[in-house]
Design a protein around this motif. Structure first.
Motif, PDB file in Angstrom:
ATOM      1  N   SER A  25      37.684 -14.853  -3.442  1.00 53.55           N
ATOM      2  CA  SER A  25      38.628 -15.211  -4.497  1.00 53.55           C
ATOM      3  C   SER A  25      37.858 -15.681  -5.725  1.00 53.55           C
ATOM      4  CB  SER A  25      39.588 -16.309  -4.020  1.00 53.55           C
ATOM      5  OG  SER A  25      38.875 -17.489  -3.740  1.00 53.55           O
ATOM      6  N   GLY A  26      38.581 -15.790  -6.822  1.00 55.20           N
ATOM      7  CA  GLY A  26      38.023 -16.339  -8.042  1.00 55.20           C
ATOM      8  C   GLY A  26      36.803 -15.625  -8.569  1.00 55.20           C
ATOM      9  N   ALA A  27      35.874 -16.424  -9.095  1.00 54.18           N
ATOM     10  CA  ALA A  27      34.679 -15.878  -9.739  1.00 54.18           C
ATOM     11  C   ALA A  27      33.822 -15.068  -8.782  1.00 54.18           C
ATOM     12  CB  ALA A  27      33.861 -17.011 -10.365  1.00 54.18           C
ATOM     13  N   SER A  28      33.697 -15.506  -7.527  1.00 53.32           N
ATOM     14  CA  SER A  28      32.859 -14.748  -6.584  1.00 53.32           C
ATOM     15  C   SER A  28      33.451 -13.370  -6.299  1.00 53.32           C
ATOM     16  CB  SER A  28      32.631 -15.527  -5.285  1.00 53.32           C
ATOM     17  OG  SER A  28      33.843 -15.720  -4.592  1.00 53.32           O
ATOM     18  N   LEU A  29      34.775 -13.274  -6.236  1.00 57.16           N
ATOM     19  CA  LEU A  29      35.436 -11.977  -6.072  1.00 57.16           C
ATOM     20  C   LEU A  29      35.096 -11.057  -7.234  1.00 57.16           C
ATOM     21  CD1 LEU A  29      37.560 -10.021  -4.821  1.00 57.16           C
ATOM     22  CD2 LEU A  29      39.279 -11.281  -6.141  1.00 57.16           C
ATOM     23  N   MET A  30      35.196 -11.580  -8.443  1.00 49.54           N
ATOM     24  CA  MET A  30      34.939 -10.763  -9.623  1.00 49.54           C
ATOM     25  C   MET A  30      33.470 -10.355  -9.712  1.00 49.54           C
ATOM     26  SD  MET A  30      37.927 -10.478 -10.594  1.00 49.54           S
ATOM     27  CE  MET A  30      39.464 -11.311 -10.292  1.00 49.54           C
ATOM     28  N   THR A  31      32.571 -11.246  -9.337  1.00 53.63           N
ATOM     29  CA  THR A  31      31.143 -10.933  -9.362  1.00 53.63           C
ATOM     30  C   THR A  31      30.823  -9.776  -8.429  1.00 53.63           C
ATOM     31  OG1 THR A  31      30.576 -13.215  -9.902  1.00 53.63           O
ATOM     32  CG2 THR A  31      28.828 -11.867  -8.970  1.00 53.63           C
ATOM     33  N   THR A  32      31.382  -9.808  -7.240  1.00 48.89           N
ATOM     34  CA  THR A  32      31.117  -8.750  -6.258  1.00 48.89           C
ATOM     35  C   THR A  32      31.838  -7.455  -6.618  1.00 48.89           C
ATOM     36  OG1 THR A  32      30.867 -10.444  -4.553  1.00 48.89           O
ATOM     37  CG2 THR A  32      31.189  -8.186  -3.801  1.00 48.89           C
ATOM     38  N   LYS A  37      25.274  -3.353 -11.235  1.00 48.87           N
ATOM     39  CA  LYS A  37      24.438  -2.284 -10.667  1.00 48.87           C
ATOM     40  C   LYS A  37      25.129  -1.516  -9.550  1.00 48.87           C
ATOM     41  CE  LYS A  37      20.120  -4.197 -12.157  1.00 48.87           C
ATOM     42  NZ  LYS A  37      18.800  -4.654 -11.838  1.00 48.87           N
ATOM     43  N   SER A  38      26.045  -2.155  -8.822  1.00 51.03           N
ATOM     44  CA  SER A  38      26.733  -1.462  -7.731  1.00 51.03           C
ATOM     45  C   SER A  38      28.179  -1.953  -7.623  1.00 51.03           C
ATOM     46  CB  SER A  38      25.988  -1.666  -6.413  1.00 51.03           C
ATOM     47  OG  SER A  38      25.881  -3.060  -6.134  1.00 51.03           O
ATOM     48  N   PRO A  39      29.011  -1.595  -8.604  1.00 49.97           N
ATOM     49  CA  PRO A  39      30.394  -2.087  -8.600  1.00 49.97           C
ATOM     50  C   PRO A  39      31.251  -1.403  -7.539  1.00 49.97           C
ATOM     51  CG  PRO A  39      30.098  -0.522 -10.374  1.00 49.97           C
ATOM     52  CD  PRO A  39      28.735  -0.746  -9.758  1.00 49.97           C
ATOM     53  N   ILE A  40      32.138  -2.168  -6.954  1.00 52.30           N
ATOM     54  CA  ILE A  40      33.151  -1.582  -6.072  1.00 52.30           C
ATOM     55  C   ILE A  40      34.241  -0.965  -6.943  1.00 52.30           C
ATOM     56  CG2 ILE A  40      34.909  -2.115  -4.340  1.00 52.30           C
ATOM     57  CD1 ILE A  40      32.975  -4.362  -3.362  1.00 52.30           C
ATOM     58  N   LEU A  41      34.600  -1.662  -8.003  1.00 52.56           N
ATOM     59  CA  LEU A  41      35.549  -1.161  -9.000  1.00 52.56           C
ATOM     60  C   LEU A  41      34.773  -0.945 -10.291  1.00 52.56           C
ATOM     61  CD1 LEU A  41      38.533  -3.607  -8.334  1.00 52.56           C
ATOM     62  CD2 LEU A  41      38.217  -1.301  -7.434  1.00 52.56           C
ATOM     63  N   PHE A  58      32.089  -6.649 -18.672  1.00 55.23           N
ATOM     64  CA  PHE A  58      33.426  -6.791 -18.106  1.00 55.23           C
ATOM     65  C   PHE A  58      33.427  -7.670 -16.873  1.00 55.23           C
ATOM     66  CE2 PHE A  58      34.980  -3.805 -21.150  1.00 55.23           C
ATOM     67  CZ  PHE A  58      36.289  -4.226 -21.328  1.00 55.23           C
ATOM     68  N   MET A  59      32.344  -7.647 -16.078  1.00 52.02           N
ATOM     69  CA  MET A  59      32.254  -8.570 -14.961  1.00 52.02           C
ATOM     70  C   MET A  59      32.333 -10.005 -15.487  1.00 52.02           C
ATOM     71  SD  MET A  59      29.416 -10.040 -12.418  1.00 52.02           S
ATOM     72  CE  MET A  59      28.314  -9.935 -13.741  1.00 52.02           C
ATOM     73  N   ASP A 101      42.701   0.064 -14.174  1.00 49.72           N
ATOM     74  CA  ASP A 101      43.307   1.411 -14.129  1.00 49.72           C
ATOM     75  C   ASP A 101      42.238   2.466 -14.374  1.00 49.72           C
ATOM     76  OD1 ASP A 101      45.794   0.228 -13.773  1.00 49.72           O
ATOM     77  OD2 ASP A 101      46.426   0.513 -15.858  1.00 49.72           O
ATOM     78  N   LEU A 102      41.295   2.193 -15.262  1.00 49.26           N
ATOM     79  CA  LEU A 102      40.231   3.154 -15.574  1.00 49.26           C
ATOM     80  C   LEU A 102      39.243   3.348 -14.440  1.00 49.26           C
ATOM     81  CD1 LEU A 102      39.371   2.113 -19.251  1.00 49.26           C
ATOM     82  CD2 LEU A 102      40.703   4.083 -18.500  1.00 49.26           C
ATOM     83  N   SER A 103      39.235   2.412 -13.487  1.00 54.60           N
ATOM     84  CA  SER A 103      38.281   2.491 -12.386  1.00 54.60           C
ATOM     85  C   SER A 103      38.635   3.586 -11.386  1.00 54.60           C
ATOM     86  CB  SER A 103      38.178   1.139 -11.662  1.00 54.60           C
ATOM     87  OG  SER A 103      39.325   0.913 -10.860  1.00 54.60           O
ATOM     88  N   GLY A 104      39.780   4.212 -11.584  1.00 53.88           N
ATOM     89  CA  GLY A 104      40.192   5.261 -10.651  1.00 53.88           C
ATOM     90  C   GLY A 104      41.003   4.712  -9.510  1.00 53.88           C
ATOM     91  N   SER A 105      41.184   3.392  -9.479  1.00 53.97           N
ATOM     92  CA  SER A 105      42.004   2.764  -8.446  1.00 53.97           C
ATOM     93  C   SER A 105      43.426   2.659  -8.978  1.00 53.97           C
ATOM     94  CB  SER A 105      41.476   1.366  -8.134  1.00 53.97           C
ATOM     95  OG  SER A 105      40.154   1.458  -7.664  1.00 53.97           O
ATOM     96  N   SER A 106      44.367   2.640  -8.093  1.00 54.59           N
ATOM     97  CA  SER A 106      45.758   2.485  -8.524  1.00 54.59           C
ATOM     98  C   SER A 106      46.342   1.233  -7.908  1.00 54.59           C
ATOM     99  CB  SER A 106      46.591   3.697  -8.116  1.00 54.59           C
ATOM    100  OG  SER A 106      46.557   3.861  -6.719  1.00 54.59           O
ATOM    101  N   ASN A 107      47.385   0.708  -8.575  1.00 53.59           N
ATOM    102  CA  ASN A 107      48.059  -0.517  -8.146  1.00 53.59           C
ATOM    103  C   ASN A 107      47.053  -1.567  -7.846  1.00 53.59           C
ATOM    104  OD1 ASN A 107      50.665   0.330  -8.595  1.00 53.59           O
ATOM    105  ND2 ASN A 107      50.871   1.145  -6.544  1.00 53.59           N
TER     106      ASN A 107
END
Length: 107
Positions: A25-32, A37-41, A58-59, A101-107
């Motif tokens: 959650s929070g900042a750690s969620l956004m960092t990961t 270098k290796s974004p999930i989103l 953006f991170m 939305d631009l990440s190719g993920s939906s909802n």
């Protein structure tokens, strides 16, 4: 409008958690989730070094939204806000949702 701002940023966190599959959650969620270098989103629209810079920027924006906007709203009693500031916060939350939305993920 304070509760609308709070809900907008909570929805951002919930959406990132759901789309990334992370149990943070929070900042750690956004960092990961948005790691440069290796974004999930991946919210980058550029290529090469520019893409890495964009991801890193953006991170930082996503992390900052959690630390500077969501956290204080989640841990304090409701306070009436300046309507203009509330609109600016809502626009910022909207921008971050659009980048997801631009990440190719939906909802």
């Amino acid at each position: 409008m304070g509760s609308a701002v709070s809900e907008a940023f909570k929805s951002l966190e919930v959406r990132v958690r759901k789309l990334s599959g992370l149990d943070q959650s929070g900042a750690s969620l956004m960092t990961t989730a948005f790691a440069a270098k290796s974004p999930i989103l991946d919210v980058a629209t550029e290529d090469g070094r520019s893409a890495q810079d964009e991801r890193e920027g953006f991170m930082a924006l996503f992390r900052g939204a959690m630390i500077g906007i969501r956290n204080p709203k989640a841990h304090e009693l409701f306070r009436e806000e300046d309507p203009q500031q509330a609109l600016e916060y809502l626009a910022f939350a909207s921008l971050l949702h659009r980048r997801i939305d631009l990440s190719g993920s939906s909802n």
